[in-house]
Design a protein around this motif. Structure first.
Motif, short mmCIF file in Angstrom:
data_model
loop_
_atom_site.label_atom_id
_atom_site.label_comp_id
_atom_site.label_asym_id
_atom_site.label_seq_id
_atom_site.Cartn_x
_atom_site.Cartn_y
_atom_site.Cartn_z
N ARG A 1 6.78 0.47 -11.12
CA ARG A 1 5.64 0.65 -10.22
C ARG A 1 5.17 2.10 -10.27
O ARG A 1 5.99 3.01 -10.20
CB ARG A 1 6.03 0.25 -8.79
N GLN A 2 3.88 2.28 -10.43
CA GLN A 2 3.32 3.62 -10.59
C GLN A 2 2.52 4.03 -9.35
O GLN A 2 2.13 3.18 -8.56
CB GLN A 2 2.38 3.67 -11.81
N TYR A 3 2.27 5.33 -9.26
CA TYR A 3 1.41 5.86 -8.20
C TYR A 3 -0.03 5.43 -8.50
O TYR A 3 -0.55 5.74 -9.57
CB TYR A 3 1.54 7.37 -8.17
N ASP A 4 -0.65 4.70 -7.58
CA ASP A 4 -2.00 4.19 -7.80
C ASP A 4 -2.78 4.25 -6.50
O ASP A 4 -2.82 3.28 -5.73
CB ASP A 4 -1.90 2.75 -8.33
N PRO A 5 -3.43 5.40 -6.23
CA PRO A 5 -4.11 5.55 -4.94
C PRO A 5 -5.21 4.51 -4.71
O PRO A 5 -5.41 4.08 -3.57
CB PRO A 5 -4.70 6.96 -5.01
N ASP A 6 -5.86 4.09 -5.77
CA ASP A 6 -6.95 3.11 -5.60
C ASP A 6 -6.40 1.76 -5.13
O ASP A 6 -6.89 1.17 -4.17
CB ASP A 6 -7.71 2.92 -6.92
N GLN A 7 -5.37 1.29 -5.85
CA GLN A 7 -4.74 0.02 -5.46
C GLN A 7 -4.15 0.13 -4.04
O GLN A 7 -4.24 -0.79 -3.25
CB GLN A 7 -3.61 -0.32 -6.45
N HIS A 49 -5.01 -2.29 -0.82
CA HIS A 49 -4.07 -3.07 -0.01
C HIS A 49 -4.05 -2.58 1.44
O HIS A 49 -3.87 -3.37 2.36
CB HIS A 49 -2.66 -2.99 -0.61
N PHE A 50 -4.22 -1.28 1.62
CA PHE A 50 -4.23 -0.73 2.98
C PHE A 50 -5.40 -1.31 3.77
O PHE A 50 -5.26 -1.72 4.92
CB PHE A 50 -4.31 0.80 2.92
N LYS A 51 -6.55 -1.38 3.10
CA LYS A 51 -7.75 -1.92 3.75
C LYS A 51 -7.53 -3.40 4.07
O LYS A 51 -7.87 -3.88 5.16
CB LYS A 51 -8.95 -1.76 2.81
N ALA A 110 0.84 -1.20 0.00
CA ALA A 110 0.00 0.00 0.00
C ALA A 110 0.87 1.25 0.00
O ALA A 110 0.64 2.18 -0.77
CB ALA A 110 -0.91 -0.01 1.22
N LEU A 111 1.89 1.25 0.83
CA LEU A 111 2.77 2.42 0.91
C LEU A 111 3.59 2.58 -0.38
O LEU A 111 3.82 3.69 -0.84
CB LEU A 111 3.69 2.32 2.12
N LYS A 112 4.03 1.45 -0.95
CA LYS A 112 4.79 1.52 -2.20
C LYS A 112 3.95 2.10 -3.33
O LYS A 112 4.47 2.75 -4.23
CB LYS A 112 5.30 0.13 -2.59
#
Lengths: 332, 515
Positions: free
Chosen positions: B337-343, B347-349, B296-298
């Protein structure tokens, strides 16, 4: 304790108030310095991290760190280390730097001399200007010259030293081209070269301390001029400059001297930022580098020397004040 | 063995050919500018100097001492500026035996130290022994830990390792391993070597004066007659020194100032390197022991934004493993690896963690470290992840915060091989394993790759290693930083070396001055 000192004094300086006062202050200074040594030792050893880890960098192994700690005596108890250090100091030896394996006294002495050059030149420039400026401001108190002086000194006071430094580089080096930059000083340098290299850091420091000194000279003179006996002098019809010079100045000298001494001490031990900007090999940079790698013998030696500079300058100020004002020779 | 052609040999050959046919006298003026000019006094303003510096190569960790050291010393092996491969130095050739566990180096003949003493194999043996002895506090001791014995016989030096390592000769090109007479046991600070310049004066943290070594064995280097390395640690002062013509070359340019300097009569060197910034998460400490949280952080960091805003574009994107295209055998086909707030939110959830994440930062770790953390905070916010930034002092950071706090910032310089950077940054036995990563599969693949002589097979192994680190490791690696240096237009011949900053430390012996 007091009577002991007094009895001891009688043989060397019978009924001589100035000498007695001086010896008294010297003894106090030694005790103070010893107290400072305790503080320095405690503070340095409370710093997190140690030389072993700092010197090996990121590729350190636990075995190598342990071996260094042992070879430096870092595994000995604190009290033992303090006593060993004191013993060394009494022998007049600051020991070897852990990082460079060179005698601390030689390195420190060399850099202290450079710092003294810098501080001396800055003081030589700043003190007369500050005193004359202060006199001038009080002579024209609350009038245009005083207001201008106050405004300029407030502006300078609010400028950080490094900004003054960069501005001077911009003007003196880039536009006028009169000064040498970087201000590296080395052995075998001719006097003109040395002075040219000194110009930038000296000017920066002089400007930085000038404002402070000037303002304290002004306020010291002001508080004296508002006393009743000064009022009397004015009513007698004495000329204003004569009142300031002959009557006010000697009485204002003590607080002004104190401010000058503190600024001077600051110039010697605290000109780090200026040293970094102008690449000047002074004592401030030496201590900062030593703290970074936790080179404890150097940090401790610098701490002691810095404390000694402050104590000595204070002593000098007190003596000068006593010489200028006989009332101070007799403690109340 | 690897006596292939390199840039220097080519230059030497073409110069010799040109001189023999008299061509060099008829070349047009522009071409003549590209032939090295001899003589002149070179002045450099270099950062990273300290009053605690000494000439003993064992203690060097800063760029300042690298430049000084590479001027007076020589290593057994050197590296090619373009490919980064091992090329002869004081050893003129080498071969390996017993599956790369035994290495035999043949010493170059007729080389002498600055004091007139002839270089012998014994000097090499003693130099290596000194750096392997913990008593001498060498900063490269960890790199030499796989050596079991070093012996000499005539002009041959035999090094046996306790494990296979096909990249071993590169280790001997470490700039701390300058060969000293008698190994430097007697006087490690003598500053006597076989290099192109002799030390005239060294004042720690102030300046170093050097003059040409008239007996240099390598005639293709060392153009300037003398050089002065001035210690200028303040970035603005370095720029001022260059602008006023007081120095010809400065190191460590801040990305923010490049735009200002570009308009002036200076040359900017923007050299892609192997250095990188990381945000290590300790994989054995909650909440970072959860791979979903790490992923999630990555995914929640906007790498492009950090590259543009913090590095001013002078760098390249990181892909969460510590290797980029400056290393040979770089696995280029692994997707960025790209910035993907949704993904990231997904993963955070999944990780089941919902409290704020604490990130420890100090400005001195790398220029713009706090800015980078703030940008990360903002980009993570869009994924519903709250990051609390905790400011730490620079002093003592590497002792108190790094490897002590579960999530912080860190930076890495260049290493000679993929093996070395993986072993140091993520190796199970490394004291610098900042994420406490201990993946058995990674460890065994690393050992296999170290011993694999077939290049195609090694490439596959390094590919798999990178994937494990990228997808399971605790390393968040947003960017690789370029080396930024600048010189006046008088200075010519600077070689942008993939090996390390400052032309791999060899800036003094490679450049020349035009009038």
């Amino acid at each position: 304790m007091k009577s002991l000192i007094a009895r001891g004094m009688r043989s060397t300086a019978p009924r001589h108030p100035l000498a007695r006062a001086i010896i008294h202050r010297l003894l106090l200074a030694v005790i103070l310095l010893w107290g400072v040594s305790l503080l320095i030792f405690a503070a340095v050893n409370a710093l997190p991290g140690d030389f072993a880890a700092a010197s090996l960098g990121r590729a350190a192994t636990p075995e190598a760190i342990a071996s260094i700690r042992q070879s430096l005596g870092l595994d000995k108890p604190l009290v033992t280390r303090y006593l060993l250090w004191m013993l060394q100091i009494f022998k007049g030896d600051f020991g070897l730097s852990w990082a460079s394996q060179q005698p601390v006294s030689a390195q420190l002495g060399h850099r202290l001399l450079n710092s003294l050059w810098l501080a001396g030149a800055a003081a030589l420039l700043a003190i007369p200007v500050a005193l004359l400026g202060g006199l001038f401001a009080v002579r024209y108190l609350h009038r245009l010259p005083d207001r201008m002086i106050t405004l300029v000194s407030l502006i300078i006071l609010s400028l950080p030293e490094f900004l003054i430094g960069y501005l001077l580089i911009q003007v003196l080096v880039l536009h006028v081209g009169v000064s040498t930059f970087p201000s590296t000083i080395y052995d075998g340098m001719s006097l003109p070269d040395r002075l040219s290299a000194l110009l930038l850091p000296v000017l920066t420091l002089a400007i930085a301390v000038l404002a402070n000194m000037l303002r304290s000279a002004r306020s010291a003179l002001m508080s004296v001029t508002s006393t009743p006996w000064m009022e009397t002098a004015r009513l007698k019809g004495l000329p204003p400059l004569r009142i300031l010079w002959r009557h006010a100045a000697p009485n204002a000298i003590s607080p002004v001297l104190t401010v000058i001494a503190m600024n001077l001490a600051g110039l010697i031990v605290g000109a780090m930022i200026i040293e970094v900007i102008f690449v000047y090999p002074g004592v401030g940079q030496y201590m900062v580098d030593a703290v970074t790698v936790r080179d404890i013998p150097v940090v401790q030696a610098c701490g002691l020397v810095f404390a000694a500079v402050y104590i000595l300058l204070n002593l000098l100020v007190d003596m000068l004040a006593m010489a200028a004002n006989p009332r101070l020779r007799f403690p109340r | 063995m690897p006596n292939s052609w390199n840039r220097r040999d080519f230059l030497k050959f073409s110069l010799a050919a040109g001189a023999a046919s008299g061509l060099s006298f008829t070349l047009p003026a522009t071409a003549a500018d590209n032939t090295p000019k001899k003589g002149g006094h070179l002045k450099l303003g270099i950062d990273g100097a300290a009053t605690t510096d000494v000439l003993d190569p064992a203690s060097w960790i800063s760029s300042y001492m690298m430049v000084v050291g590479c001027a007076w010393g020589d290593t057994l092996v050197r590296t090619d500026p373009v490919s980064g491969k091992a090329i002869p130095g004081l050893a003129e050739s080498w071969e390996s035996a017993d599956k790369s566990t035994r290495w035999i180096f043949t010493l170059r003949k007729g080389v002498q130290f600055h004091n007139g003493q002839a270089l012998t194999a014994e000097d090499v043996v003693k130099t290596l022994s000194r750096h392997r002895d913990p008593k001498f506090r060498s900063g490269v001791i960890a790199y030499l830990s796989s050596i079991s014995t070093v012996t000499s016989d005539g002009d041959k030096i035999t090094i046996t390792l306790n494990e296979s390592n096909v990249d071993f000769p590169l280790v001997l090109s470490l700039w701390n391993l300058q060969i000293q007479p008698g190994g430097g046991y007697e006087n490690p600070n003598a500053g006597i070597g076989t290099g192109p310049y002799r030390i005239v004066k060294f004042e720690a943290g102030v300046y170093t004066q050097l003059e040409k070594n008239p007996h240099d064995w390598d005639s293709s280097r060392g153009n300037v007659a003398s050089a002065e390395v001035i210690a200028i640690n303040d970035a603005s002062s370095r720029v001022a020194a260059l602008s006023t013509g007081k120095v010809h070359f400065i190191s460590g340019l801040s990305p923010k100032i490049v735009a200002l300097l570009k308009s002036g009569p200076v040359t900017i060197y923007n050299t892609p390197g192997r250095g990188h910034y990381t945000l290590p998460m300790m994989v054995n400490t909650p909440p970072f022991d959860n791979n979903d949280l790490r992923l999630a952080l990555k995914l929640a960091i906007d790498r492009q934004q950090i590259l543009d805003r913090v590095l001013g574009g002078y760098g390249s994107l990181g892909n969460d493993f510590p290797v980029n295209s400056a290393y040979p055998l770089f696995p280029a086909d692994i997707p960025q690896r790209q910035y993907d707030p949704d993904q990231a939110a997904f993963h955070f959830k999944k990780s089941g963690y919902s409290r704020p994440i604490v990130l420890d930062v100090a400005e001195g770790v790398f220029p713009g470290a706090v800015d980078a953390a703030t940008l990360f905070q903002l980009s993570a916010q869009k994924a519903g992840i709250k990051i609390d930034i905790r400011r730490q002092p620079d002093d003592g950071y590497w002792n108190n915060v790094w490897r002590n706090k579960p999530f912080c910032v860190s930076s890495w310089g260049t290493r000679l091989t993929q093996d070395l950077i993986y072993s140091l940054e993520l190796g199970p036995s490394s004291a610098s394993n900042e994420t406490h990563f201990a993946n058995p599969q990674f460890a065994s693949l690393l050992k296999l790759a170290r011993a694999e002589e077939d290049e195609a097979k090694r490439r596959t192994l390094y590919h798999d290693i990178a994937l494990i680190v990228r997808d399971e490791g605790g390393t968040l690696l947003p960017v690789f930083n370029n080396y930024l240096n600048a010189s006046s237009n008088k200075l010519q011949g600077y070689i942008e070396d993939v090996g390390n900053d400052l032309s791999n430390g060899h800036v003094i012996s490679r450049v020349w001055l035009n009038n």
